[in-house]
Design a protein around this motif. Structure first.
Motif, mmCIF file in Angstrom:
data_model
loop_
_atom_site.group_PDB
_atom_site.id
_atom_site.type_symbol
_atom_site.label_atom_id
_atom_site.label_comp_id
_atom_site.label_asym_id
_atom_site.label_seq_id
_atom_site.Cartn_x
_atom_site.Cartn_y
_atom_site.Cartn_z
ATOM 1 N N VAL A 67 -88.770 6.690 -7.013
ATOM 2 C CA VAL A 67 -88.112 8.182 -7.006
ATOM 3 C C VAL A 67 -86.812 8.210 -7.937
ATOM 4 O O VAL A 67 -86.681 9.007 -8.909
ATOM 5 C CB VAL A 67 -87.865 8.688 -5.463
ATOM 6 C CG1 VAL A 67 -86.771 9.864 -5.668
ATOM 7 C CG2 VAL A 67 -89.114 8.791 -4.892
ATOM 8 N N PHE A 68 -85.989 7.123 -7.773
ATOM 9 C CA PHE A 68 -84.761 7.109 -8.591
ATOM 10 C C PHE A 68 -85.189 6.948 -10.196
ATOM 11 O O PHE A 68 -84.478 7.471 -10.995
ATOM 12 C CB PHE A 68 -84.063 6.107 -8.171
ATOM 13 C CG PHE A 68 -82.931 6.729 -7.097
ATOM 14 C CD1 PHE A 68 -83.175 6.699 -5.581
ATOM 15 C CD2 PHE A 68 -81.773 7.111 -7.380
ATOM 16 C CE1 PHE A 68 -82.280 7.242 -4.790
ATOM 17 C CE2 PHE A 68 -80.762 7.775 -6.477
ATOM 18 C CZ PHE A 68 -81.035 7.764 -5.159
ATOM 19 N N GLY A 69 -85.948 6.063 -10.263
ATOM 20 C CA GLY A 69 -86.378 5.643 -11.672
ATOM 21 C C GLY A 69 -86.918 7.000 -12.084
ATOM 22 O O GLY A 69 -86.818 7.458 -13.385
ATOM 23 N N GLY A 70 -87.987 7.787 -11.462
ATOM 24 C CA GLY A 70 -88.537 9.153 -11.834
ATOM 25 C C GLY A 70 -87.630 9.928 -12.351
ATOM 26 O O GLY A 70 -87.474 11.036 -13.224
ATOM 27 N N CYS A 71 -86.438 10.006 -11.425
ATOM 28 C CA CYS A 71 -85.589 11.246 -11.551
ATOM 29 C C CYS A 71 -84.435 10.837 -12.859
ATOM 30 O O CYS A 71 -83.913 11.852 -13.173
ATOM 31 C CB CYS A 71 -84.420 11.158 -10.315
ATOM 32 S SG CYS A 71 -85.566 12.171 -8.978
ATOM 33 N N ALA A 72 -84.426 9.721 -13.278
ATOM 34 C CA ALA A 72 -83.412 9.269 -13.943
ATOM 35 C C ALA A 72 -83.046 10.242 -15.185
ATOM 36 O O ALA A 72 -82.295 10.834 -15.395
ATOM 37 C CB ALA A 72 -83.880 7.987 -14.674
ATOM 38 N N PHE A 73 -84.106 10.637 -16.247
ATOM 39 C CA PHE A 73 -83.830 11.625 -17.175
ATOM 40 C C PHE A 73 -84.638 12.955 -17.007
ATOM 41 O O PHE A 73 -84.172 13.950 -17.582
ATOM 42 C CB PHE A 73 -84.285 10.791 -18.443
ATOM 43 C CG PHE A 73 -83.847 9.521 -18.646
ATOM 44 C CD1 PHE A 73 -84.683 8.483 -18.510
ATOM 45 C CD2 PHE A 73 -82.797 9.268 -19.092
ATOM 46 C CE1 PHE A 73 -84.497 7.282 -18.447
ATOM 47 C CE2 PHE A 73 -82.199 8.068 -19.132
ATOM 48 C CZ PHE A 73 -83.140 6.891 -18.909
ATOM 49 N N ALA A 74 -85.487 12.828 -16.179
ATOM 50 C CA ALA A 74 -86.494 14.323 -16.318
ATOM 51 C C ALA A 74 -85.781 15.440 -15.555
ATOM 52 O O ALA A 74 -86.133 16.212 -16.151
ATOM 53 C CB ALA A 74 -87.885 13.737 -15.469
ATOM 54 N N ILE A 75 -84.936 15.026 -14.482
ATOM 55 C CA ILE A 75 -84.307 16.247 -13.826
ATOM 56 C C ILE A 75 -83.517 17.062 -15.008
ATOM 57 O O ILE A 75 -83.445 18.215 -14.950
ATOM 58 C CB ILE A 75 -83.437 15.646 -12.739
ATOM 59 C CG1 ILE A 75 -84.337 15.329 -11.432
ATOM 60 C CG2 ILE A 75 -82.539 16.892 -12.381
ATOM 61 C CD1 ILE A 75 -83.504 14.899 -10.308
ATOM 62 N N GLU A 76 -82.644 16.050 -15.668
ATOM 63 C CA GLU A 76 -81.529 17.062 -16.534
ATOM 64 C C GLU A 76 -82.008 17.678 -17.571
ATOM 65 O O GLU A 76 -82.168 18.720 -18.471
ATOM 66 C CB GLU A 76 -80.693 16.114 -17.046
ATOM 67 C CG GLU A 76 -79.572 15.513 -16.010
ATOM 68 C CD GLU A 76 -78.865 14.296 -16.294
ATOM 69 O OE1 GLU A 76 -79.285 13.474 -17.045
ATOM 70 O OE2 GLU A 76 -77.618 14.336 -15.979
ATOM 71 N N ARG A 77 -83.612 17.086 -18.072
ATOM 72 C CA ARG A 77 -84.370 17.567 -19.304
ATOM 73 C C ARG A 77 -84.818 18.884 -18.818
ATOM 74 O O ARG A 77 -84.938 19.837 -19.631
ATOM 75 C CB ARG A 77 -85.410 16.543 -19.252
ATOM 76 C CG ARG A 77 -85.876 16.320 -20.798
ATOM 77 C CD ARG A 77 -85.654 15.702 -21.828
ATOM 78 N NE ARG A 77 -85.897 14.367 -21.746
ATOM 79 C CZ ARG A 77 -87.034 13.909 -21.691
ATOM 80 N NH1 ARG A 77 -88.278 14.515 -21.800
ATOM 81 N NH2 ARG A 77 -87.255 12.627 -21.741
ATOM 82 N N ARG A 78 -85.238 19.088 -17.552
ATOM 83 C CA ARG A 78 -86.009 20.204 -17.285
ATOM 84 C C ARG A 78 -85.038 21.416 -17.216
ATOM 85 O O ARG A 78 -85.459 22.577 -17.628
ATOM 86 C CB ARG A 78 -86.313 20.259 -15.708
ATOM 87 C CG ARG A 78 -87.790 19.797 -15.592
ATOM 88 C CD ARG A 78 -88.368 20.252 -14.228
ATOM 89 N NE ARG A 78 -87.460 19.587 -13.165
ATOM 90 C CZ ARG A 78 -88.109 19.489 -11.795
ATOM 91 N NH1 ARG A 78 -89.499 19.662 -11.867
ATOM 92 N NH2 ARG A 78 -87.316 19.014 -10.898
ATOM 93 N N ASP A 79 -83.767 21.260 -16.704
ATOM 94 C CA ASP A 79 -82.874 22.540 -16.862
ATOM 95 C C ASP A 79 -81.985 22.515 -17.957
ATOM 96 O O ASP A 79 -81.030 23.141 -17.995
ATOM 97 C CB ASP A 79 -82.051 22.711 -15.518
ATOM 98 C CG ASP A 79 -81.265 21.396 -15.415
ATOM 99 O OD1 ASP A 79 -80.509 21.202 -13.923
ATOM 100 O OD2 ASP A 79 -80.964 20.495 -16.102
ATOM 101 N N ARG A 80 -82.325 21.978 -19.048
ATOM 102 C CA ARG A 80 -81.421 21.857 -20.253
ATOM 103 C C ARG A 80 -79.855 21.331 -20.074
ATOM 104 O O ARG A 80 -79.220 21.358 -20.819
ATOM 105 C CB ARG A 80 -81.443 23.297 -20.729
ATOM 106 C CG ARG A 80 -82.620 23.682 -21.197
ATOM 107 C CD ARG A 80 -82.377 25.186 -21.622
ATOM 108 N NE ARG A 80 -82.258 25.334 -23.377
ATOM 109 C CZ ARG A 80 -81.553 25.835 -23.730
ATOM 110 N NH1 ARG A 80 -80.461 26.607 -22.999
ATOM 111 N NH2 ARG A 80 -81.159 25.851 -25.004
ATOM 112 N N SER A 81 -79.576 20.687 -18.852
ATOM 113 C CA SER A 81 -78.384 20.092 -18.579
ATOM 114 C C SER A 81 -78.450 18.922 -19.660
ATOM 115 O O SER A 81 -77.245 18.324 -19.834
ATOM 116 C CB SER A 81 -77.766 19.972 -17.268
ATOM 117 O OG SER A 81 -78.926 19.288 -16.673
ATOM 118 N N ALA A 82 -79.356 18.483 -19.945
ATOM 119 C CA ALA A 82 -79.360 17.241 -20.914
ATOM 120 C C ALA A 82 -78.966 17.427 -22.021
ATOM 121 O O ALA A 82 -78.032 16.589 -22.629
ATOM 122 C CB ALA A 82 -80.794 16.626 -20.968
#
Lengths: 215, 302, 129
Positions: A67-82
């Motif tokens: 779960v932590f690995g999966g959340c690493a980049f994808a969460i921020e990519r989804r809402d443009r906060s990346a």
């Protein structure tokens, strides 16, 4: 750097909450059961309960790692906060380090606790063996989902792919078992293949994140 | 590439495709120090794509970019502390409160100016405890602007910063930009659909059409030298002779309107002598008129 | 003073006319300080260079002058400023007439005729000067 880590703790808050819940389930349940059993029928059964939950705990840690690995980049990519993060003058290396530290803070203690519970049952030497194996499998799950997170926008798919990798590892182990190799050989094979694949994927994920221009 | 520090914003032969379409087509643009440039064009002309390549959020297919003296994307990390970028949509972490966002950004900029930040906070009147996702459109943009300006960047790049704002918020936002930039002599590039804003605020204007730069000129000389010549035709059906330097022409009934880029009396004489016209007058134009006529003229020529 | 970028009148001209109008209306009197370039630019939300251009025109026309250490002041030649003011107000009114005529498609000859009629009417009513 601290600001980055604090940010990551907040971003993965949902994952941390899940970890806390599991911790409660893993710790309270068996301890309560163990106490009751010790009082009722003796220490052997208590140890059995500890073993069961210790084993379960290890599986949980593997899932948490995925779960932590999966959340690493994808969460921020989804809402443009990346993009917001990308525009800050921070090196990508620091960003990666922060994510790794945050994930470790969740995964490592949980692994340690589950291992201690197992040690309560089968003694320290045996559980050390088991700890090594699970550590490698954790690296595998984390590495695969880390790489997928760097390539996709979905934390859940990335986490699932990480777990799929673990299942694949188990399937391979059972297949090899058919050929009649010894258990210790299989264990070593599992450890090495899991660790190497996991580290390889992890590095791959880091490279993808660093070299990519668009966040 | 020649000296990269010559212009604070410089792009050369920039090209970018998305699938089959050429969104930015061999674009070259240099903006001198301290100037405010309005970047205008129709939707889909390539403005946002160009801007994203300039700030290092998108990789160009070919061409060179230098912002604040740093090459992009190779020296992107060093460049970031010298520029302020306001995106078309706010991208601050939704769960962050205004004060948290400020503290977060502050930790990473070596040249953060806390006094300037405080002054902007007062000017924009933002609620420190409000979460970014609960801010209105205008407030979100003001927060992005505050974060972009508080480290005293040399270059400020804004991507359609006021689209969809109500008139009051738009004015407050632009006042923020003008107040900050006029004291610090920053180089500013802003893309906008509100041509009135560009006409008021910009020193010069760059018009982008179908990925190409069609015009780059100071606003006042553009508006001084571009005129519409309006003539009343005696005979609508006969062929019309257009003067040299014509950008666009339009006939409506008996009225013939010609837009010229470098107006001179000779053009009026040319029209009078080569055509049968009853009346000629010369009209001033606004940026809105110039933009539309240039785009129509470019389309017609294509 | 309001700036309307959509009209063809250049912005610097609108600013200059606005200040002339203000002087004619008595908002600024001889010796008064007018807002600095930067302050004016912020209030009107225009580029400071445009305000600079307007001020330069007013300076050339003798309406304002730069006083060292203080800023731009309205000149003491009250006759000049008053005349300028009145002339400018008249000019602005006439520009409005011209703009209306254009948008209503009334040609110049007709406007001249209407204007002469207006004067004649006013004379008849005994209001001639």
């Amino acid at each position: 750097m601290i600001a980055l880590i604090r940010k990551d703790f907040r971003v993965y808050r949902a994952a941390f909450i899940a970890v806390a819940l599991w911790l409660i389930v893993i710790l309270l349940n068996p301890i309560v059961n163990a106490i009751i059993m010790t009082l009722q029928s003796g220490s052997n059964d208590a140890a059995n309960v500890l073993e069961d939950w210790g084993m379960a705990g290890h599986w949980v840690v593997i899932c948490v790692a995925a779960v932590f690995g999966g959340c690493a980049f994808a969460i921020e990519r989804r809402d443009r906060s990346a993009e917001f993060l990308a525009m800050m003058p921070i090196s990508r290396g620091k960003i990666l380090a922060s994510k790794l530290i945050t994930a470790s803070v969740a995964v490592v203690p949980l692994w340690f606790i589950a291992s201690c519970m197992l040690a309560g049952f089968c003694g320290i030497l045996q559980s050390l063996q088991f700890m090594q194996t699970t550590a490698c499998v954790i690296v595998l799950a984390f590495g695969i989902s880390w790489l997928c997170s760097a390539l996709t926008r979905s934390p859940s798919i990335s986490a699932c792919l990480g777990l799929a990798g673990v299942l694949l590892e188990i399937v391979l182990a059972t297949q090899v078992h058919e050929y009649g190799y010894s258990n210790s050989y299989i264990m070593n094979l599992v450890r090495i293949s899991a660790a190497v694949t996991g580290i390889f994927c992890f590095i791959g994920g880091c490279i993808v994140f660093t070299w990519r221009v668009s966040p | 590439m020649s000296d990269v520090t010559e212009f604070p914003i410089m792009v050369k032969n920039l090209t970018r495709r998305f699938g089959k379409s050429l969104v930015v087509n061999d674009l070259s643009l240099s903006i001198p120090f301290g100037k405010m440039v309005g970047f205008i064009g129709l939707n889909g002309a390539g403005k946002t794509t160009t801007i994203r390549m300039m700030v290092g959020l998108l990789k160009p297919d070919s061409g060179e970019i230098a912002i604040a003296g740093y090459r992009v994307p190779s020296q992107r990390d060093s460049m970031k502390s010298h520029i302020g970028y306001v995106p078309d949509r706010p991208n601050v972490y939704g769960w962050m409160r205004v004060q948290e966002a400020i503290d977060f950004a502050r930790a990473f900029y070596p040249n953060w100016n806390p006094d300037h930040c405080e002054r902007l906070m007062k000017m924009f009147d933002l609620d420190r405890s409000q979460r970014a996702k609960n801010l209105s459109k205008g407030q979100g943009a003001k927060l992005s602007l505050l974060l972009a300006l508080s480290h005293d960047p040399e270059v400020l790049i804004l991507d359609e910063p006021t689209s969809g704002f109500d008139p009051l918020v738009r004015e407050e936002f632009l006042q923020g930009v003008l107040a900050a930039t006029s004291e610090r002599r920053q180089t500013v590039l802003f893309s906008s659909h509100t041509l009135a804003d560009v006409e008021r605020l910009a020193d010069s204007v760059a018009i982008l059409h179908e990925g190409r730069l069609v015009l780059h000129s100071p606003v006042d000389s553009l508006l001084d030298c571009t005129k519409r010549i309006r003539a009343v035709l005696e005979d609508v059906s006969s062929a019309r002779q257009t003067p040299p330097g014509m950008v666009f022409q339009q006939v409506s009934g008996r009225e013939w309107t010609i837009t010229v880029e470098k107006f001179s009396r000779d053009q009026v004489e040319f029209i009078r002598s080569h055509n049968r016209v009853l009346q000629i007058e010369v009209l001033d134009v606004s940026l809105d008129d110039v933009f539309k006529d240039i785009i129509r003229g470019t389309r017609g020529a294509a | 003073m309001r700036i309307d970028p959509s009209t063809p009148v250049p912005i610097f001209q609108q600013i200059a006319d606005g200040i002339r109008g203000a002087v004619a209306a008595g908002v600024y009197r001889a010796g008064d300080l007018i807002p600095s370039v930067r302050a004016q630019a912020l209030t009107l939300l225009v580029n400071p260079n445009t305000v600079q251009r307007a001020y330069e025109q007013l300076e050339r026309d003798g309406l304002i002058a730069c006083k060292k250490g203080v800023g731009m002041v309205v000149c003491n030649e009250s006759i000049a400023s008053a005349r300028n003011g009145v002339d400018q107000a008249m000019r602005m009114l006439l520009e409005q007439v011209v703009q209306y005529a254009r948008s209503a498609e009334i040609n110049r000859t007709s406007v001249d005729r209407l204007y002469r009629d207006a004067w004649n009417q006013s004379d008849k009513r005994g209001q001639s000067r």
